[in-house]
Design a protein around this motif. Structure first.
Motif, PDB file in Angstrom:
ATOM      1  N   LEU A 215     -14.523  14.444  -3.076  1.00 56.33           N
ATOM      2  CA  LEU A 215     -15.258  14.031  -4.206  1.00 56.33           C
ATOM      3  C   LEU A 215     -16.505  13.733  -4.155  1.00 56.33           C
ATOM      4  O   LEU A 215     -16.784  13.116  -2.945  1.00 56.33           O
ATOM      5  N   ALA A 216     -17.172  13.639  -4.979  1.00 61.10           N
ATOM      6  CA  ALA A 216     -18.667  13.084  -4.977  1.00 61.10           C
ATOM      7  C   ALA A 216     -18.949  11.723  -4.717  1.00 61.10           C
ATOM      8  O   ALA A 216     -19.847  11.097  -4.367  1.00 61.10           O
ATOM      9  N   MET A 217     -17.900  10.939  -5.257  1.00 56.48           N
ATOM     10  CA  MET A 217     -17.972   9.124  -5.203  1.00 56.48           C
ATOM     11  C   MET A 217     -17.837   8.911  -3.731  1.00 56.48           C
ATOM     12  O   MET A 217     -16.798   9.032  -3.024  1.00 56.48           O
ATOM     13  N   ALA A 218     -18.617   8.093  -2.985  1.00 53.68           N
ATOM     14  CA  ALA A 218     -18.741   7.660  -1.837  1.00 53.68           C
ATOM     15  C   ALA A 218     -17.697   6.344  -1.703  1.00 53.68           C
ATOM     16  O   ALA A 218     -17.359   5.915  -3.020  1.00 53.68           O
ATOM     17  N   PRO A 219     -16.970   6.135  -0.618  1.00 51.94           N
ATOM     18  CA  PRO A 219     -16.038   4.907  -0.714  1.00 51.94           C
ATOM     19  C   PRO A 219     -16.573   3.787  -1.428  1.00 51.94           C
ATOM     20  O   PRO A 219     -17.890   3.297  -0.665  1.00 51.94           O
ATOM     21  N   PRO A 220     -16.178   3.431  -2.533  1.00 45.14           N
ATOM     22  CA  PRO A 220     -17.058   2.311  -3.209  1.00 45.14           C
ATOM     23  C   PRO A 220     -16.662   0.799  -2.667  1.00 45.14           C
ATOM     24  O   PRO A 220     -17.160  -0.207  -2.820  1.00 45.14           O
ATOM     25  N   LEU A 221     -15.583   0.648  -1.799  1.00 44.50           N
ATOM     26  CA  LEU A 221     -14.995  -0.576  -1.458  1.00 44.50           C
ATOM     27  C   LEU A 221     -15.043  -0.799   0.083  1.00 44.50           C
ATOM     28  O   LEU A 221     -14.852  -0.083   0.753  1.00 44.50           O
ATOM     29  N   TYR A 222     -15.615  -2.111   0.308  1.00 46.78           N
ATOM     30  CA  TYR A 222     -15.582  -2.521   1.822  1.00 46.78           C
ATOM     31  C   TYR A 222     -15.295  -3.852   2.006  1.00 46.78           C
ATOM     32  O   TYR A 222     -15.348  -4.533   1.130  1.00 46.78           O
ATOM     33  N   ALA A 223     -14.424  -4.232   3.099  1.00 49.74           N
ATOM     34  CA  ALA A 223     -14.043  -5.672   3.260  1.00 49.74           C
ATOM     35  C   ALA A 223     -15.100  -6.505   3.107  1.00 49.74           C
ATOM     36  O   ALA A 223     -16.277  -6.359   3.686  1.00 49.74           O
ATOM     37  N   ASP A 224     -14.745  -7.496   2.556  1.00 46.70           N
ATOM     38  CA  ASP A 224     -15.492  -8.883   2.280  1.00 46.70           C
ATOM     39  C   ASP A 224     -16.851  -8.469   1.330  1.00 46.70           C
ATOM     40  O   ASP A 224     -17.617  -9.192   1.385  1.00 46.70           O
ATOM     41  N   SER A 225     -16.851  -7.495   0.655  1.00 47.26           N
ATOM     42  CA  SER A 225     -17.956  -6.950  -0.136  1.00 47.26           C
ATOM     43  C   SER A 225     -18.030  -7.858  -1.434  1.00 47.26           C
ATOM     44  O   SER A 225     -18.933  -8.019  -2.232  1.00 47.26           O
ATOM     45  N   VAL A 226     -16.740  -8.307  -1.930  1.00 41.69           N
ATOM     46  CA  VAL A 226     -16.767  -9.203  -3.194  1.00 41.69           C
ATOM     47  C   VAL A 226     -16.173 -10.525  -2.812  1.00 41.69           C
ATOM     48  O   VAL A 226     -14.896 -10.350  -2.087  1.00 41.69           O
ATOM     49  N   GLU A 227     -16.453 -11.704  -3.019  1.00 45.90           N
ATOM     50  CA  GLU A 227     -16.020 -12.889  -2.732  1.00 45.90           C
ATOM     51  C   GLU A 227     -15.210 -13.240  -3.704  1.00 45.90           C
ATOM     52  O   GLU A 227     -15.208 -13.390  -4.813  1.00 45.90           O
ATOM     53  N   TYR A 228     -13.857 -13.666  -3.219  1.00 47.77           N
ATOM     54  CA  TYR A 228     -12.823 -14.399  -4.003  1.00 47.77           C
ATOM     55  C   TYR A 228     -12.751 -15.972  -3.766  1.00 47.77           C
ATOM     56  O   TYR A 228     -12.775 -16.220  -2.529  1.00 47.77           O
TER      57      TYR A 228
END
Length: 280
Positions: free
Chosen positions: A206-219
Motif C-alpha cells: 500500500l502507499a502508506m508508509a509505516p506510520p508508527l515507530y517505537a518511542d515516537s509518542v510519549e505516554y
C-alpha cells in the motif's frame, strides 16, 4: 403437514445455499488476521478510558496529519461513554485548531479557533490536494473506518461469530495492518512509492508508509511506547469514533432481552391459564 414439508424444504435450501457460498466466502477471507483482546468485546464490553485517551494522542500526533475524522466533533471528546476528557479539556484541545467560521460582511472567508461544536478539521482542503500530497493515494477518513474495514471470517467462522457476538473484525484488521509491515520477499516486486504489508486487505502493498515507530509518542501513564501498543490504542480509539454509542447500545440490548424473556414467560403462563380447561 404441508406447512411442515415447506419448512423442511426451506431449511434444506438455506443449508444448500450456505454450502455453495462457503468456498467463495472462504476464498474471500483475504489475509490472515490475528484476533486481539479488546475491552469492548462481547455483550457486556466497555471502552477503556485510558486506552481511548492514549489512542487519541496517537491519532492527534501521528495520524491526523493525513487522516481526517469528519463526523467527530470536539464535544464528543467529553461526552458520556467517550475518552473521559472533561469539557474544559475538550475546549483546550479544540482551541488548538483553526477552522472556517463562515464569511465576513464582504464575503471573504473567516477563520478562528475551534469550539466544542466544530468538527475535527480535515488536514487537506479537498481530495485533489490530499492525493497530490500523498503520491496519488487518498487517505481515508477515520470516522467509520473501524466498522467499514474488516476481513471476512468465512464459513463456518462467521456462524460462530454470530453466536459469540464477536464484532471486532475492524479493530483487529487495523491493528494487524499497522503492525504488519515487513521487508518484501525477494520474489516480490513493489511499485514505486508502495510498502510491503501482507496484512493489507486489497493486496500485499500500500502507499502508506509505516506510520508508527517505537518511542515516537510519549505516554505519561507508564504504558509501554511500542509499535504494538500504539497500534492497539489507536485501533480502540478508531472503534470509538466509529461507534461512540457502543456501551449505550449494549446496555439497551441487555434490558430489551430481559424484557422479552419476562414478557414471553407471562404470555406462556397466561395462555396456559386461559386454555388449560378447553378441549383442543
Amino acid at each position: 403437514m404441508n406447512t411442515m414439508i415447506k419448512s423442511v424444504r426451506g431449511a434444506m435450501l438455506a443449508l444448500a445455499a450456505i454450502a455453495v457460498a462457503a468456498p467463495a466466502m472462504a476464498a474471500g477471507e483475504g489475509p490472515h488476521i490475528e484476533r486481539q483482546q479488546w475491552s469492548f468485546s462481547g455483550p457486556f464490553g466497555t471502552y477503556d478510558r485510558a486506552q481511548l485517551q492514549r489512542g487519541f494522542k496517537v491519532y492527534k500526533e501521528v495520524c491526523a496529519s493525513c487522516h481526517g475524522a469528519k463526523f467527530l466533533s470536539f464535544r464528543n471528546l467529553a461526552q458520556p461513554g467517550g475518552p473521559g476528557f472533561t469539557e474544559d479539556q475538550a475546549k483546550v484541545i479544540a482551541a488548538e485548531y483553526i477552522v472556517p467560521k463562515g464569511v465576513d460582511e464582504y464575503g471573504d472567508p473567516v477563520e478562528g479557533p475551534a469550539v466544542l461544536s466544530d468538527r475535527w478539521p480535515s488536514p487537506f482542503p479537498n481530495e485533489t490536494a490530499a492525493r497530490a500530497a500523498n503520491g496519488g493515494a487518498y487517505p481515508p477518513d477515520f470516522s467509520t473506518l473501524a466498522k467499514a474495514r474488516a476481513v471476512a471470517s468465512g464459513f463456518p467462522g462467521f456462524v460462530f461469530d454470530i453466536f459469540t457476538q464477536y464484532q471486532e473484525q475492524g479493530p483487529d484488521y487495523i491493528y494487524n495492518l499497522l503492525t504488519g509491515y515487513e521487508e518484501p520477499p525477494e520474489d516480490v516486486e513493489l511499485l514505486a512509492g508502495t510498502y510491503y504489508n501482507p496484512k493489507y486487505i486489497a493486496g500485499n502493498a500500500l502507499a502508506m508508509a509505516p506510520p508508527l515507530y517505537a518511542d515516537s509518542v510519549e505516554y505519561t501513564d507508564g504504558t509501554p511506547t511500542t509499535v504494538e501498543q500504539y497500534a492497539k490504542d489507536v485501533s480502540a480509539f478508531m472503534m470509538w469514533v466509529a461507534e461512540p454509542k457502543l456501551e449505550e447500545r449494549k446496555n439497551l440490548g441487555f434490558r430489551v432481552m430481559i424484557f422479552l424473556i419476562v414478557f414471553a414467560s407471562l404470555l406462556y403462563f397466561t395462555k396456559n391459564a386461559i386454555w388449560r380447561n378447553v378441549d383442543h
